[in-house]
Write an enzyme that holds these catalytic residues in place. Sequence first.
Site, PDB file in Angstrom:
ATOM      1  N   LYS A 207      32.903  45.342  37.745  1.00 53.28           N
ATOM      2  CA  LYS A 207      32.964  43.888  37.807  1.00 53.28           C
ATOM      3  C   LYS A 207      31.701  43.272  37.200  1.00 53.28           C
ATOM      4  O   LYS A 207      30.655  43.924  37.143  1.00 53.28           O
ATOM      5  CB  LYS A 207      33.097  43.438  39.264  1.00 53.28           C
TER       6      LYS A 207
ATOM      7  N   ARG B 225      46.007  48.158  45.096  1.00 50.88           N
ATOM      8  CA  ARG B 225      47.401  48.626  45.058  1.00 50.88           C
ATOM      9  C   ARG B 225      47.477  50.151  45.084  1.00 50.88           C
ATOM     10  O   ARG B 225      48.477  50.711  45.523  1.00 50.88           O
ATOM     11  CB  ARG B 225      48.106  48.050  43.831  1.00 50.88           C
TER      12      ARG B 225
END
Length: 490
Positions: free
Chosen positions: A274, A348
């Site tokens: 990130k 996920r």
Amino acid sequence: MQFNVNHSAFDAIDTDALVIFLFDDEDAASLTALSGTHTALFNSLKDQNLLASKVGQVTPLIGHADLPASQVLLIGAGSRAKLSENNFIKVIKATLKALKQAKVSSASLALDDLIPAKRSVAWSVEKATELMLTGLYQYDTTKSKKADSNKLERLDYLVAEQNLDTAIRTGRALAHGMNVARELGNLPANICNPDYLVEQANNLADAYDEISVEVLGQKEMEALGMGSFLAVTQGSANPPYVIVMKYNGGKSDEKPHVLVGKGLTFDAGGISIKPAAGMEDMKYDMLGAASVFGTLNTLAELKPALNVIGVICAAENMCSGTATRPGDVVTSMSGKTIEVINTDAEGRLVLCDALTYVDRFEPASVVDIATLTGAVIVGLGHHPTAVYANNEELQQQLVSAGQASWDRGWPMPLWEEYNEELESPFADLRNIGAGRAAGSITAAAFLSEFTRDYNWAHLDIAGTGWTTAKEGATGRPVGMLTRYLLDRLS
């Protein structure tokens, strides 16, 4: 703090502060009663335009010996005809702020005058209790100077209706659960790591007989074939866990409702790292797990006749020489293979194995909760939680529960066309969509591939679990989840 219902007239109450609400389109019954016995005072206030009815404005009356309390606080509430749930919340928050500033130990609220349209007195008492207790929460765990202790010890609701004990009890339990979720979310990742979440689960089981805990460590996860989950964690020095907390309040043969919480206690993004700006906020990537803890805490206090299982995916997503690479193919517990296109789409990957695992419980329903995508904030902002489901009735039940608790959600589509975005030439599916469009939907579509055998819903709380670092974790969607579960009582 003690909450009571009081049916006494103003001249019979014993309180440090009396709170009355002002509207700009009509005088509330309590204001009429008080001004009727103190005509000169209120005529003077009106002549000087000192009665402020704008939502949240406070007009304090102090030093009048003949008033029912040493302090009378007049709180602006806007239009009575247009009193909404949002304005109700703003007014209650303004009331608490005024009471804290007044440094009183007891207060009485003329709550009968502040009931939003289409809401009951019980709803207003429950919501006011929740707001008061969540409003008193202050994070100070990692500060050298602790917050000042609360001086407000007793709050009386001046209402005519009887039998409001359940509303007070529910509001109190909801606030406690929300504050549990907020505290877990606000803690830094060097304290609140996967081991810490295991400790908190065991503490919850120690506190309540209805809750039991089982913890799956890395060896058990490997034996189960949770290759997708473990691919996320292999770059971290902190071990992963699947934490299973069972609330056993119903009959032994009653199918459980299962809550699955994403518990990434820190998400650096892995190799797909990130940006540095704002990365400190990635401690909030475990707010799905935090909401499961909060909901189970609320249920343990309320003790409804339900069976509920909370499953926590506790892990870290870090960068190292052992971290999963973009382009790697991993095998999930279901046997499906996944091409990892972006290691920052890790939520996920842990959730899909947990969703496969919970099939063994033969669940009545499964709801997963996750700060899953930034895309949902682009689509919905910070107001509603995105509600996806493979069952239309379940989706509507959650949306209705959010409306009832005023912890609102918005129904989102899961059309089969979105699954086409997940096709991969190298695996059964890829972990992100082929393009930037509909990122929250394609994430939910990915999860739906692992939930074919039961009724399932997915709550994307990236926009609602927290809003800004200054405000911290919100405690949502504990309200929606609790109401959904309580609505399942037969």
